[in-house]
Design a protein around this motif. Sequence first.
Motif, PDB file in Angstrom:
ATOM      1  N   ASP A   1       0.854  -1.184   0.000  1.00 25.73           N
ATOM      2  CA  ASP A   1       0.000   0.000   0.000  1.00 25.73           C
ATOM      3  C   ASP A   1       0.892   1.237   0.000  1.00 25.73           C
ATOM      4  O   ASP A   1       2.110   1.139  -0.190  1.00 25.73           O
ATOM      5  CB  ASP A   1      -0.988  -0.016   1.178  1.00 25.73           C
ATOM      6  CG  ASP A   1      -0.330   0.152   2.535  1.00 25.73           C
ATOM      7  OD1 ASP A   1       0.903   0.354   2.618  1.00 25.73           O
ATOM      8  OD2 ASP A   1      -1.055   0.095   3.548  1.00 25.73           O
ATOM      9  N   SER A   2       0.300   2.405   0.209  1.00 25.31           N
ATOM     10  CA  SER A   2       1.070   3.649   0.148  1.00 25.31           C
ATOM     11  C   SER A   2       2.149   3.716   1.231  1.00 25.31           C
ATOM     12  O   SER A   2       3.212   4.300   1.018  1.00 25.31           O
ATOM     13  CB  SER A   2       0.142   4.860   0.241  1.00 25.31           C
ATOM     14  OG  SER A   2      -0.562   4.847   1.473  1.00 25.31           O
TER      15      SER A   2
ATOM     16  N   LEU B   1       5.013   1.808  -0.150  1.00 24.52           N
ATOM     17  CA  LEU B   1       5.695   2.627  -1.152  1.00 24.52           C
ATOM     18  C   LEU B   1       6.586   3.662  -0.470  1.00 24.52           C
ATOM     19  O   LEU B   1       7.726   3.888  -0.884  1.00 24.52           O
ATOM     20  CB  LEU B   1       4.677   3.303  -2.065  1.00 24.52           C
ATOM     21  CG  LEU B   1       5.257   4.174  -3.171  1.00 24.52           C
ATOM     22  CD1 LEU B   1       6.114   3.344  -4.117  1.00 24.52           C
ATOM     23  CD2 LEU B   1       4.125   4.873  -3.920  1.00 24.52           C
ATOM     24  N   SER B   2       6.089   4.263   0.580  1.00 20.76           N
ATOM     25  CA  SER B   2       6.889   5.222   1.347  1.00 20.76           C
ATOM     26  C   SER B   2       8.140   4.555   1.915  1.00 20.76           C
ATOM     27  O   SER B   2       9.224   5.142   1.919  1.00 20.76           O
ATOM     28  CB  SER B   2       6.040   5.814   2.472  1.00 20.76           C
ATOM     29  OG  SER B   2       6.806   6.696   3.245  1.00 20.76           O
TER      30      SER B   2
ATOM     31  N   MET C   1       1.740  -0.494  -8.696  1.00 19.47           N
ATOM     32  CA  MET C   1       1.896   0.613  -7.746  1.00 19.47           C
ATOM     33  C   MET C   1       3.022   1.552  -8.199  1.00 19.47           C
ATOM     34  O   MET C   1       2.870   2.769  -8.183  1.00 19.47           O
ATOM     35  CB  MET C   1       2.195   0.066  -6.349  1.00 19.47           C
ATOM     36  CG  MET C   1       2.567   1.113  -5.319  1.00 19.47           C
ATOM     37  SD  MET C   1       1.219   2.156  -4.756  1.00 19.47           S
ATOM     38  CE  MET C   1       0.461   1.070  -3.578  1.00 19.47           C
ATOM     39  N   LEU C   2       4.136   0.997  -8.616  1.00 23.30           N
ATOM     40  CA  LEU C   2       5.277   1.809  -9.020  1.00 23.30           C
ATOM     41  C   LEU C   2       4.983   2.605 -10.283  1.00 23.30           C
ATOM     42  O   LEU C   2       5.377   3.769 -10.397  1.00 23.30           O
ATOM     43  CB  LEU C   2       6.504   0.921  -9.227  1.00 23.30           C
ATOM     44  CG  LEU C   2       7.050   0.237  -7.980  1.00 23.30           C
ATOM     45  CD1 LEU C   2       8.139  -0.759  -8.355  1.00 23.30           C
ATOM     46  CD2 LEU C   2       7.548   1.255  -6.971  1.00 23.30           C
ATOM     47  N   ARG C   3       4.297   2.001 -11.215  1.00 27.47           N
ATOM     48  CA  ARG C   3       3.983   2.714 -12.466  1.00 27.47           C
ATOM     49  C   ARG C   3       2.854   3.727 -12.275  1.00 27.47           C
ATOM     50  O   ARG C   3       2.899   4.820 -12.819  1.00 27.47           O
ATOM     51  CB  ARG C   3       3.653   1.720 -13.566  1.00 27.47           C
ATOM     52  CG  ARG C   3       4.871   0.885 -13.923  1.00 27.47           C
ATOM     53  CD  ARG C   3       4.773   0.271 -15.299  1.00 27.47           C
ATOM     54  NE  ARG C   3       5.920  -0.579 -15.537  1.00 27.47           N
ATOM     55  CZ  ARG C   3       7.088  -0.156 -16.022  1.00 27.47           C
ATOM     56  NH1 ARG C   3       7.256   1.113 -16.298  1.00 27.47           N
ATOM     57  NH2 ARG C   3       8.078  -1.006 -16.228  1.00 27.47           N
ATOM     58  N   MET C   4       1.859   3.358 -11.490  1.00 24.52           N
ATOM     59  CA  MET C   4       0.730   4.252 -11.261  1.00 24.52           C
ATOM     60  C   MET C   4       1.171   5.533 -10.546  1.00 24.52           C
ATOM     61  O   MET C   4       0.662   6.617 -10.810  1.00 24.52           O
ATOM     62  CB  MET C   4      -0.342   3.537 -10.428  1.00 24.52           C
ATOM     63  CG  MET C   4      -1.675   4.202 -10.446  1.00 24.52           C
ATOM     64  SD  MET C   4      -3.017   3.231  -9.677  1.00 24.52           S
ATOM     65  CE  MET C   4      -2.241   2.142  -8.552  1.00 24.52           C
ATOM     66  N   THR C   5       2.129   5.409  -9.654  1.00 24.24           N
ATOM     67  CA  THR C   5       2.606   6.556  -8.893  1.00 24.24           C
ATOM     68  C   THR C   5       3.803   7.232  -9.564  1.00 24.24           C
ATOM     69  O   THR C   5       4.314   8.228  -9.051  1.00 24.24           O
ATOM     70  CB  THR C   5       3.007   6.140  -7.469  1.00 24.24           C
ATOM     71  OG1 THR C   5       4.009   5.124  -7.542  1.00 24.24           O
ATOM     72  CG2 THR C   5       1.795   5.651  -6.693  1.00 24.24           C
ATOM     73  N   ASN C   6       4.245   6.681 -10.679  1.00 17.53           N
ATOM     74  CA  ASN C   6       5.358   7.228 -11.437  1.00 17.53           C
ATOM     75  C   ASN C   6       6.649   7.280 -10.609  1.00 17.53           C
ATOM     76  O   ASN C   6       7.419   8.226 -10.697  1.00 17.53           O
ATOM     77  CB  ASN C   6       5.007   8.614 -11.987  1.00 17.53           C
ATOM     78  CG  ASN C   6       5.840   8.978 -13.184  1.00 17.53           C
ATOM     79  OD1 ASN C   6       6.330   8.102 -13.892  1.00 17.53           O
ATOM     80  ND2 ASN C   6       6.025  10.256 -13.410  1.00 17.53           N
ATOM     81  N   VAL C   7       6.870   6.267  -9.790  1.00 22.05           N
ATOM     82  CA  VAL C   7       8.018   6.217  -8.889  1.00 22.05           C
ATOM     83  C   VAL C   7       9.092   5.246  -9.385  1.00 22.05           C
ATOM     84  O   VAL C   7      10.237   5.318  -8.963  1.00 22.05           O
ATOM     85  CB  VAL C   7       7.552   5.821  -7.469  1.00 22.05           C
ATOM     86  CG1 VAL C   7       8.699   5.616  -6.525  1.00 22.05           C
ATOM     87  CG2 VAL C   7       6.614   6.877  -6.921  1.00 22.05           C
TER      88      VAL C   7
END
Length: 131
Positions: free
Chosen positions: A65-66, A69-70, A98-104
């Motif tokens: 989850d977020s 990611l943090s 998650m990585l692509r959706m958040t552009n991270v």
Amino acid sequence: MSDLPPAEFTVTVHREPATLIVRVGGELDYDTSDDLVATVTEILTGDVAPPRAVRLDFSDLTWIDSSGLSALLMVHRRTRALGAALHLDNRPDVLERMLRMTNVLDHLLGCGPPEAVSTAEGNGAPSADVT
């Protein structure tokens, strides 16, 4: 809603002379993300010389989850501060999305040599290792 219990979170560490390999399993979320950051930080700041590479192996990751990611961003920051390259190996679909959706994704993988990032992106494999 599922009646299945959440997958147990695990962090397994293997140290080679120049590489730290951290295998992450289960759910990387609000309840577990601090454990990942603390484990990696403790090893990176220990008495042994810092590794040149940190490889996070997500073979057994079931959810992120977020907060998870943090945690990855914090691990990236600490790895980068030591001049080590961060690798995200064996990314399952849930992590890749998650990585692509958040552009991270590019940010996290951009810590290695520039040619390594462009080579990995050019092969079309979404879960390719950056080496």
